[in-house]
Motif scaffolding. Sequence first.
Motif, PDB file in Angstrom:
ATOM      1  N   VAL A  54       0.841  -1.195   0.000  1.00  0.00           N
ATOM      2  CA  VAL A  54       0.000   0.000   0.000  1.00  0.00           C
ATOM      3  C   VAL A  54       0.877   1.245   0.000  1.00  0.00           C
ATOM      4  N   ALA A  55       0.293   2.354  -0.418  1.00  0.00           N
ATOM      5  CA  ALA A  55       1.055   3.588  -0.626  1.00  0.00           C
ATOM      6  C   ALA A  55       1.800   4.027   0.633  1.00  0.00           C
ATOM      7  N   LYS A  76      -0.128  12.904  -6.306  1.00  0.00           N
ATOM      8  CA  LYS A  76      -1.106  11.815  -6.419  1.00  0.00           C
ATOM      9  C   LYS A  76      -0.474  10.499  -6.860  1.00  0.00           C
ATOM     10  N   LEU A  77       0.770  10.529  -7.310  1.00  0.00           N
ATOM     11  CA  LEU A  77       1.408   9.305  -7.783  1.00  0.00           C
ATOM     12  C   LEU A  77       1.859   8.459  -6.595  1.00  0.00           C
ATOM     13  N   LYS A  78       1.529   7.168  -6.653  1.00  0.00           N
ATOM     14  CA  LYS A  78       2.011   6.266  -5.623  1.00  0.00           C
ATOM     15  C   LYS A  78       3.443   5.875  -5.973  1.00  0.00           C
ATOM     16  N   GLU A  80       4.787   3.072  -6.053  1.00  0.00           N
ATOM     17  CA  GLU A  80       4.892   1.838  -6.836  1.00  0.00           C
ATOM     18  C   GLU A  80       4.548   2.042  -8.309  1.00  0.00           C
ATOM     19  N   VAL A  81       3.914   3.161  -8.640  1.00  0.00           N
ATOM     20  CA  VAL A  81       3.646   3.454 -10.053  1.00  0.00           C
ATOM     21  C   VAL A  81       4.965   3.511 -10.809  1.00  0.00           C
ATOM     22  N   CYS A  82       5.960   4.140 -10.229  1.00  0.00           N
ATOM     23  CA  CYS A  82       7.238   4.271 -10.910  1.00  0.00           C
ATOM     24  C   CYS A  82       8.188   3.132 -10.553  1.00  0.00           C
ATOM     25  N   PRO A  85       6.353  -3.243  -8.166  1.00  0.00           N
ATOM     26  CA  PRO A  85       5.853  -3.898  -6.961  1.00  0.00           C
ATOM     27  C   PRO A  85       6.922  -3.940  -5.876  1.00  0.00           C
ATOM     28  N   ILE A 118       5.577   7.783 -20.936  1.00  0.00           N
ATOM     29  CA  ILE A 118       4.362   6.980 -20.813  1.00  0.00           C
ATOM     30  C   ILE A 118       3.196   7.830 -20.303  1.00  0.00           C
ATOM     31  N   CYS A 119       3.490   8.787 -19.436  1.00  0.00           N
ATOM     32  CA  CYS A 119       2.418   9.653 -18.944  1.00  0.00           C
ATOM     33  C   CYS A 119       2.439  11.040 -19.580  1.00  0.00           C
ATOM     34  N   THR A 137      -7.877  16.968 -12.837  1.00  0.00           N
ATOM     35  CA  THR A 137      -6.881  16.090 -13.412  1.00  0.00           C
ATOM     36  C   THR A 137      -6.579  16.582 -14.794  1.00  0.00           C
ATOM     37  N   VAL A 139      -2.938  16.262 -17.206  1.00  0.00           N
ATOM     38  CA  VAL A 139      -1.522  15.974 -17.139  1.00  0.00           C
ATOM     39  C   VAL A 139      -0.827  16.858 -18.164  1.00  0.00           C
TER      40      VAL A 139
ATOM     41  N   GLU B 205      -5.079   0.640  -6.607  1.00  0.00           N
ATOM     42  CA  GLU B 205      -4.001   1.133  -5.766  1.00  0.00           C
ATOM     43  C   GLU B 205      -3.041   1.991  -6.581  1.00  0.00           C
ATOM     44  N   ILE B 206      -2.781   1.590  -7.823  1.00  0.00           N
ATOM     45  CA  ILE B 206      -1.698   2.156  -8.586  1.00  0.00           C
ATOM     46  C   ILE B 206      -2.108   3.387  -9.397  1.00  0.00           C
ATOM     47  N   PRO B 208      -2.514   6.666 -11.089  1.00  0.00           N
ATOM     48  CA  PRO B 208      -1.915   7.939 -10.697  1.00  0.00           C
ATOM     49  C   PRO B 208      -2.885   9.109 -10.695  1.00  0.00           C
TER      50      PRO B 208
END
Lengths: 169, 256
Positions: A54-55, A76-78, A80-82, A85, A118-119, A137, A139, B205-206, B208
């Motif tokens: 979890v974040a 807002k980015l967790k 684990e996004v970057c 896992p 990617i984003c 939101t 980007v 969870e992920i 963004p």
Amino acid sequence: MPQHIKRLIGVFAVFILFFLVLQQVLKPDSFGELGHFRAKAIYENSLRPMHYTVADSCTKCHKDIRIDKDLGFHIKLKCEVCHGPALAHSLYAGNFKDKELPDSLTLYKPGERKDCAICHELNAARIKIQFDTLNTTMVHQIDVLTHHPFDPKTKVPFKCIECHNPHQP
Amino acid sequence: MNDETTKLSRRDFFKTGTVLAGGVALATASLIPYDGLLFASEAPGAKGKWYGIGIDINKCIGCGKCANACKIENNVPRDPFYFRSWVEQYTIKNDGAILVESPNGGIDGFKQAAPTADIYKSFFVPKMCNHCAKSPCTQVCPVGATFETEEGIVLVDEEYCIGCRYCVQACPYGCRYIHPEKGTVDKCTLCFHRLKKGLQPACFEICPTEARIFGDLNDPHSKINYFLKNHTCMVVKPHLNTGSKLFYNALSPEVR
């Protein structure tokens, strides 16, 4: 009752009995407890291994980075996004303070241009208008080919993270 | 044919006729008409949790991190034909042509499909199992290896599945596939193993941009109910009456 009907009834009774016994033998246990399925399958489904955590679990050891991130645009980015896992990392990395992390615990550090693209790559499908007044939101997008592609003097290709701090862009 | 059996007296005709008509009328009266709002509010007759999913198309930036996270979390084969969750890019051009693409499910990112001047509108649609309340896929299973739990999650019993592929055909959303190694069917479980530990599914969870919302439809204060109240939401293929519990905000009619 004619003779042949009586015989037929007998034969049918034997068949049905045989079928019922067979059904009892072949039916897996816990089948039919909650419906037309094995009730145990629900429990088995809940036993699969996790890979993502979890974040908040990173904050314990990487507090400074979390604070950095929460002050910047990537709030807002967790993590684990970057970084991918990190369940195993967040459980066991504490044993390797000031030491090399073993391979199984090292995380991906997305420093290449394509990782940010990617984003942030220019794309008409990415949102540019503020639709939602409660949570905005949109980007910010750049053309990866023309946005500071290389050092004007030495012609060495730039990475995004040379100018932008990934945790506080 | 025997003459006696075909001849019907007037009295007998009315007798059987009335019984038949009355039976049909009774049977139809006992059927409950489908209520489209039923599944957005509460489970049919269930107490406790009743999970629903919301996806805000306006917020999706098409990073494909959800598809990637899903593959890692659930050990889905990395080949580009097996997905439990994926993202599609829709591009509607000025001349009315619709382009739909999903290179590797969106995991490696998207390229704009047409020059900006030609595009009328363009958006991303993340897709996954709709966890229907009247799932067509569970109804066709010949052995009872796929089922809906009390919480409204459609699960697969891997031990018991015979790999007959009926459910793969039956799913109108294309959310099932045959696992190449196990030979059994595989699908989104809403990360059941995480739910049971009180965590969110990996894709939620992920995300963004918080484009994915997930929660308990029975709880009036949950995030998903807040989302449903504040947006005009729609399910995909409502005419199929699947009781889908995946609600999209800003869903275009082109999405199928």
